[in-house]
Scaffold this motif. Structure first.
Motif, mmCIF file in Angstrom:
data_model
loop_
_atom_site.group_PDB
_atom_site.id
_atom_site.type_symbol
_atom_site.label_atom_id
_atom_site.label_comp_id
_atom_site.label_asym_id
_atom_site.label_seq_id
_atom_site.Cartn_x
_atom_site.Cartn_y
_atom_site.Cartn_z
ATOM 1 N N PHE A 14 -63.820 35.460 61.257
ATOM 2 C CA PHE A 14 -63.624 36.542 60.293
ATOM 3 C C PHE A 14 -63.086 36.058 58.944
ATOM 4 C CE2 PHE A 14 -63.797 38.661 64.359
ATOM 5 C CZ PHE A 14 -64.574 39.778 64.087
ATOM 6 N N PHE A 58 -58.303 37.320 58.639
ATOM 7 C CA PHE A 58 -59.153 38.462 58.321
ATOM 8 C C PHE A 58 -59.119 38.831 56.841
ATOM 9 C CE2 PHE A 58 -60.683 42.781 58.159
ATOM 10 C CZ PHE A 58 -61.603 42.884 59.190
ATOM 11 N N CYS A 116 -68.194 34.343 56.479
ATOM 12 C CA CYS A 116 -68.853 35.652 56.477
ATOM 13 C C CYS A 116 -70.089 35.659 55.593
ATOM 14 C CB CYS A 116 -67.883 36.737 56.004
ATOM 15 S SG CYS A 116 -66.606 37.159 57.215
ATOM 16 N N THR A 167 -64.940 45.365 65.029
ATOM 17 C CA THR A 167 -64.821 44.014 65.578
ATOM 18 C C THR A 167 -65.436 43.877 66.962
ATOM 19 O OG1 THR A 167 -62.578 44.512 66.376
ATOM 20 C CG2 THR A 167 -62.779 43.444 64.223
#
Length: 486
Positions: free
Chosen positions: A452, A76, A457, A43
């Motif tokens: 995230f 996430f 993504c 990250t």
């Protein structure tokens, strides 16, 4: 609609993992590293998770700090991520866990319930898609190994020297087992990631102890036991524990910067096979199942690796394909590292146009130039600074003592880099990383964390298609397709 739960836990039968009906199950999946256990290269922060968190707490204050990490942990890994993994045919997710989600070092006797809330989210999202999970304890008080990913902040594995640390973690595992003993979508427990016991015998003592205590509350779930020296060495193992799978990690240096580039030569293929065979010799001798808990190269990109980035990645995909061919020969279970990151190794990664990536782009570039992350470090910009220190050590320390410090494969160069860069330089750099968050509103912090989310993504299609193709091979097809070239 969620998948119905298996009738019973998976179990070990000879060299196989089998389900309630005795049918063999080959687990193929990935790991959610960077989530309930964060890592610097994943990250983008420098050094260790607890140091980064302390720096962000200082900048944001308690309220905004809690807000940001609550959003980050929520975004996430969600049902969208689980659905994507299901679409690739993967059937297992390894969940790396930082013990600090469950234990406060200032109040170590109390198990925090919030840790279970975090893990339940992933377990439930995966089980709804018919995906097994493996619970992996990735960090330990004092550090179970000498690396950054044990989040100790030091270069010694003090866990092995303090019974108090060991008692805490046995007690935590008992509570985890109590929580999930009836959950048949949990494939099992990975009690310790990448042990680094310099004395070698203490690891087996810990495994015997934690296995005994877990079995008191959960007699059914498989334990996945990593070898010593970062899951690469079983030479000190003397016995096989019941209903246990033994785990290697099988990274190939040829898939990382600064090493020989994989070109698919017969010599390179033979080297990959010999390295693998050395690691699994214990399992083959004792006729127990094999799990490759981590493997996989890292990948280049146009922005930081120049015009050759596509050619580099082509060969790294070839390397991955060759490793999978080796694993298919023994029909082992595996979990690739890594599912999601900021663009270095993940199957998916945060889009460069997201708020987090744009905000921290200058810092990421600086961190790469300085070679602060051990994982995939490139010294072309700073090698001239550190090499004189290495030469100084070599000049002043007799050769026979240079590489006695455990782990020996780090050699003196690795030990120096661990202290100077992975620890000291990176720890101080956490404050610079945190400074990028100064003055951010909750709305802005939410947008940073949302970078995230799966929907924000990019998928690494070349990698994912290789994994999809391998996952599609069932136990019958394995024998037909050993010569398949991915």
């Amino acid at each position: 609609m969620g998948s119905s739960a298996p009738k019973a836990c998976l179990r070990v039968q000879g060299t196989d993992i089998v389900d309630a009906d005795g049918k063999r199950v080959i687990l193929k999946g990935t790991a959610t590293g960077g989530h309930t256990n964060m890592e610097n290269f994943i990250t983008g922060y420098p050094g260790h998770e607890h140091e980064m968190r302390a720096a962000l707490l200082e900048v944001l204050g308690p309220k905004k700090y809690e807000f940001f990490f609550d959003r980050f942990l929520s975004y996430f890994f969600t049902s969208s991520d689980a659905k994507f993994l299901k679409s690739l045919g993967l059937n297992c997710v390894r969940i790396p866990i930082n013990y600090r989600h469950f234990i406060d070092d200032l109040n170590p006797s109390e198990i925090k319930s919030g840790g279970f809330v975090l893990i339940d989210r992933v377990v439930d999202a995966c089980s709804a898609e018919g995906i097994y999970t493996i619970l992996d304890m990735h960090t330990f008080p004092g550090g179970q190994n000498q690396g950054w990913h044990s989040d100790s902040g030091i270069h010694k594995a003090l866990f092995w020297d303090f019974k108090d640390f060991q008692d805490r973690m046995v007690n935590l595992w008992v509570e985890i087992a109590r929580r999930y003993k009836d959950n048949t979508w949990v494939a099992g427990y990975n009690p310790m990631n990448e042990p680094g016991d310099p004395e070698h015998y203490r690891l087996q003592e810990f495994y015997k102890r934690v296995e005994k205590e877990i079995r008191q509350v959960d007699p059914d779930h498989i334990l996945f036991l990593d070898g010593n020296t970062y899951a690469m060495d079983f030479s000190g193992f003397k016995e096989v524990l019941p209903n246990c799978v033994y785990s290697i990690h099988d990274y190939a240096n040829m898939g990382f910067p600064g090493n020989e580039q994989y070109r698919g030569t017969e010599e390179q293929k033979e080297f990959l096979r010999k390295t693998y065979e050395r690691k699994v010799a214990f399992m083959k001798e004792h006729k127990v199942p094999i799990w490759n808990g981590e493997f996989g190269p890292v990948y280049a990109n146009r922005q930081s690796d120049g015009d050759e980035w596509e050619e580099i990645n082509r060969w790294r995909y070839e390397l991955l394909g060759e490793q999978l061919r080796i694993y298919r020969g023994d029909e082992i279970s595996w979990s690739i590292w890594l599912y999601k990151d900021i663009g270095f190794q993940g199957m998916v990664y945060a889009n460069p146009d997201t708020a987090y990536m744009k905000l921290l782009k200058p810092f990421f570039e600086k961190k790469k130039r300085l070679g602060l992350d051990k994982w995939g470090r490139d010294d072309k910009h700073v090698g001239h600074i550190y090499q004189p220190v290495v030469e100084h050590f070599k000049e002043e320390i007799p050769e026979r003592f240079l590489n006695k410090r455990y782990p020996p494969h780090w050699r003196v160069e690795g030990q120096i880099n661990r202290v100077l860069r992975d620890m000291l330089f990176s720890d101080i750099s956490c404050y610079e990383y945190a400074s990028y968050f100064e003055g951010k509103t909750e709305e802005e912090l939410d947008e940073l964390a949302a970078s995230f989310k799966f929907e924000n993504c990019v998928t690494r299609d070349g990698l994912n298609e290789i994994l999809r193709a391998d996952a599609a091979l069932d136990s019958v097809e394995v024998h037909r397709c050993k010569g398949l070239r991915l």
